[in-house]
Design a protein around this motif. Sequence first.
Motif, PDB file in Angstrom:
ATOM      1  N   ILE A 191      72.944   8.686  96.627  1.00  0.00           N
ATOM      2  CA  ILE A 191      73.791   8.654  95.433  1.00  0.00           C
ATOM      3  C   ILE A 191      73.084   7.884  94.307  1.00  0.00           C
ATOM      4  N   LEU A 192      72.456   6.757  94.655  1.00  0.00           N
ATOM      5  CA  LEU A 192      71.707   5.987  93.660  1.00  0.00           C
ATOM      6  C   LEU A 192      70.578   6.822  93.070  1.00  0.00           C
ATOM      7  N   PHE A 193      69.811   7.481  93.938  1.00  0.00           N
ATOM      8  CA  PHE A 193      68.667   8.259  93.455  1.00  0.00           C
ATOM      9  C   PHE A 193      69.113   9.422  92.576  1.00  0.00           C
ATOM     10  N   VAL A 194      70.098  10.195  93.049  1.00  0.00           N
ATOM     11  CA  VAL A 194      70.535  11.370  92.289  1.00  0.00           C
ATOM     12  C   VAL A 194      71.163  10.947  90.959  1.00  0.00           C
ATOM     13  N   THR A 195      71.962   9.879  90.974  1.00  0.00           N
ATOM     14  CA  THR A 195      72.594   9.408  89.739  1.00  0.00           C
ATOM     15  C   THR A 195      71.543   8.988  88.712  1.00  0.00           C
ATOM     16  N   ALA A 196      70.559   8.194  89.160  1.00  0.00           N
ATOM     17  CA  ALA A 196      69.505   7.753  88.242  1.00  0.00           C
ATOM     18  C   ALA A 196      68.656   8.928  87.770  1.00  0.00           C
ATOM     19  N   TYR A 197      68.278   9.788  88.698  1.00  0.00           N
ATOM     20  CA  TYR A 197      67.424  10.927  88.328  1.00  0.00           C
ATOM     21  C   TYR A 197      68.131  11.864  87.354  1.00  0.00           C
ATOM     22  N   GLN A 198      69.387  12.184  87.647  1.00  0.00           N
ATOM     23  CA  GLN A 198      70.107  13.116  86.783  1.00  0.00           C
ATOM     24  C   GLN A 198      70.375  12.508  85.413  1.00  0.00           C
ATOM     25  N   THR A 199      70.619  11.203  85.367  1.00  0.00           N
ATOM     26  CA  THR A 199      70.806  10.557  84.064  1.00  0.00           C
ATOM     27  C   THR A 199      69.535  10.641  83.229  1.00  0.00           C
ATOM     28  N   LEU A 200      68.399  10.311  83.844  1.00  0.00           N
ATOM     29  CA  LEU A 200      67.135  10.399  83.123  1.00  0.00           C
ATOM     30  C   LEU A 200      66.836  11.840  82.719  1.00  0.00           C
ATOM     31  N   SER A 201      67.177  12.769  83.596  1.00  0.00           N
ATOM     32  CA  SER A 201      66.943  14.186  83.288  1.00  0.00           C
ATOM     33  C   SER A 201      67.790  14.636  82.107  1.00  0.00           C
ATOM     34  N   LEU A 202      69.047  14.218  82.076  1.00  0.00           N
ATOM     35  CA  LEU A 202      69.935  14.631  80.985  1.00  0.00           C
ATOM     36  C   LEU A 202      69.564  13.962  79.665  1.00  0.00           C
ATOM     37  N   LEU A 203      69.043  12.733  79.731  1.00  0.00           N
ATOM     38  CA  LEU A 203      68.621  12.066  78.499  1.00  0.00           C
ATOM     39  C   LEU A 203      67.520  12.852  77.792  1.00  0.00           C
ATOM     40  N   THR A 204      66.657  13.479  78.571  1.00  0.00           N
ATOM     41  CA  THR A 204      65.531  14.211  77.983  1.00  0.00           C
ATOM     42  C   THR A 204      65.756  15.718  77.993  1.00  0.00           C
ATOM     43  N   SER A 205      66.947  16.155  78.376  1.00  0.00           N
ATOM     44  CA  SER A 205      67.207  17.585  78.515  1.00  0.00           C
ATOM     45  C   SER A 205      67.482  18.222  77.153  1.00  0.00           C
ATOM     46  N   GLY A 215      75.153  22.339  84.010  1.00  0.00           N
ATOM     47  CA  GLY A 215      75.793  21.868  85.236  1.00  0.00           C
ATOM     48  C   GLY A 215      75.466  22.715  86.448  1.00  0.00           C
ATOM     49  N   PHE A 216      75.428  24.027  86.264  1.00  0.00           N
ATOM     50  CA  PHE A 216      75.091  24.901  87.387  1.00  0.00           C
ATOM     51  C   PHE A 216      73.696  24.594  87.919  1.00  0.00           C
ATOM     52  N   VAL A 217      72.773  24.302  87.008  1.00  0.00           N
ATOM     53  CA  VAL A 217      71.406  23.993  87.427  1.00  0.00           C
ATOM     54  C   VAL A 217      71.331  22.588  88.020  1.00  0.00           C
ATOM     55  N   GLY A 218      71.920  21.619  87.335  1.00  0.00           N
ATOM     56  CA  GLY A 218      71.830  20.236  87.787  1.00  0.00           C
ATOM     57  C   GLY A 218      72.518  19.981  89.113  1.00  0.00           C
ATOM     58  N   ALA A 219      73.657  20.636  89.343  1.00  0.00           N
ATOM     59  CA  ALA A 219      74.403  20.402  90.576  1.00  0.00           C
ATOM     60  C   ALA A 219      73.640  20.866  91.806  1.00  0.00           C
ATOM     61  N   SER A 220      72.779  21.877  91.658  1.00  0.00           N
ATOM     62  CA  SER A 220      72.051  22.399  92.809  1.00  0.00           C
ATOM     63  C   SER A 220      71.092  21.358  93.378  1.00  0.00           C
ATOM     64  N   PHE A 221      70.499  20.550  92.502  1.00  0.00           N
ATOM     65  CA  PHE A 221      69.568  19.514  92.961  1.00  0.00           C
ATOM     66  C   PHE A 221      70.292  18.483  93.833  1.00  0.00           C
ATOM     67  N   GLY A 222      71.406  17.958  93.324  1.00  0.00           N
ATOM     68  CA  GLY A 222      72.171  17.006  94.107  1.00  0.00           C
ATOM     69  C   GLY A 222      72.726  17.624  95.377  1.00  0.00           C
ATOM     70  N   MET A 223      73.145  18.876  95.300  1.00  0.00           N
ATOM     71  CA  MET A 223      73.705  19.549  96.465  1.00  0.00           C
ATOM     72  C   MET A 223      72.709  19.584  97.616  1.00  0.00           C
ATOM     73  N   LEU A 224      71.457  19.924  97.332  1.00  0.00           N
ATOM     74  CA  LEU A 224      70.449  19.998  98.388  1.00  0.00           C
ATOM     75  C   LEU A 224      70.151  18.629  98.978  1.00  0.00           C
ATOM     76  N   LEU A 225      70.006  17.614  98.119  1.00  0.00           N
ATOM     77  CA  LEU A 225      69.698  16.270  98.618  1.00  0.00           C
ATOM     78  C   LEU A 225      70.847  15.703  99.448  1.00  0.00           C
ATOM     79  N   PHE A 226      72.069  15.857  98.946  1.00  0.00           N
ATOM     80  CA  PHE A 226      73.213  15.322  99.678  1.00  0.00           C
ATOM     81  C   PHE A 226      73.448  16.076 100.988  1.00  0.00           C
ATOM     82  N   THR A 227      73.204  17.378 100.976  1.00  0.00           N
ATOM     83  CA  THR A 227      73.353  18.137 102.215  1.00  0.00           C
ATOM     84  C   THR A 227      72.381  17.641 103.278  1.00  0.00           C
ATOM     85  N   ALA A 228      71.131  17.420 102.884  1.00  0.00           N
ATOM     86  CA  ALA A 228      70.140  16.893 103.827  1.00  0.00           C
ATOM     87  C   ALA A 228      70.545  15.510 104.329  1.00  0.00           C
TER      88      ALA A 228
END
Length: 215
Positions: free
Chosen positions: A124-138, A75-88
């Motif tokens: 939100i759509l992009f991060v949700t889809a990306y993180q789901t795919l990332s977690l499936l293969t994590s 979670g600490f690693v995954g949240a940073s990706f969404g944090m940067l995109l949402f901040t931008a």
Amino acid sequence: MGLFLALATSLLPERWGDAFRALWLLPRITASVVYVLIWQGIAAVAPYGLLSQLTGVSLNWIQQYPWPTIVLANGFVGASFGMLLFTAAIRAIPPELLRAAAVDGAGLWATVRHVVLPLLRWPILFVTAYQTLSLLTSFEYILLLTDGGPGFYTTEVWALHAYHLAFSNYYGNARFGLGAAMAAILVLIGLLVSLLYLRLFNFRRLLEVPRIEVD
């Protein structure tokens, strides 16, 4: 979590928000093995483990609570990706819209709910889809933290099991074919989940030309 962090740090003065985001980004840019070693040090038994010292309970927290540890470490690693995109994305919102909401008497929650979140549907759509795919293969941090244990398949997720089948020596042979088949099934699951997200977020409406009201 990434969206919450982005919203929270956007309320801080810019220099403090940037400093917080930089600190939160450290786990992502840290080598995986070093990152896991830090977690092992935090979760070790007393007198070495930080958690054991703080709680006064001498436990190997990874062995006793493997799934919470894995969720936090990922979670600490995954949240940073969404944090940067949402901040931008939040910074890209025209300030006139936020001022107009304030003039209309909207409070913080109303502004976030009715102005900010609707404008973040694409991210939100992009991060949700990306993180789901990332977690499936994590499986990287699971492999390093527990290797599917403790015990018999306690934390053995699908991707890790496919890796073990293909690259570990079970019963005298590595089963590359079965591991590859399981990986292919993960790809199909990812496609189905992505299509579900596109329907859930009304992807066609997101592609529509914005409607402009003219008096």
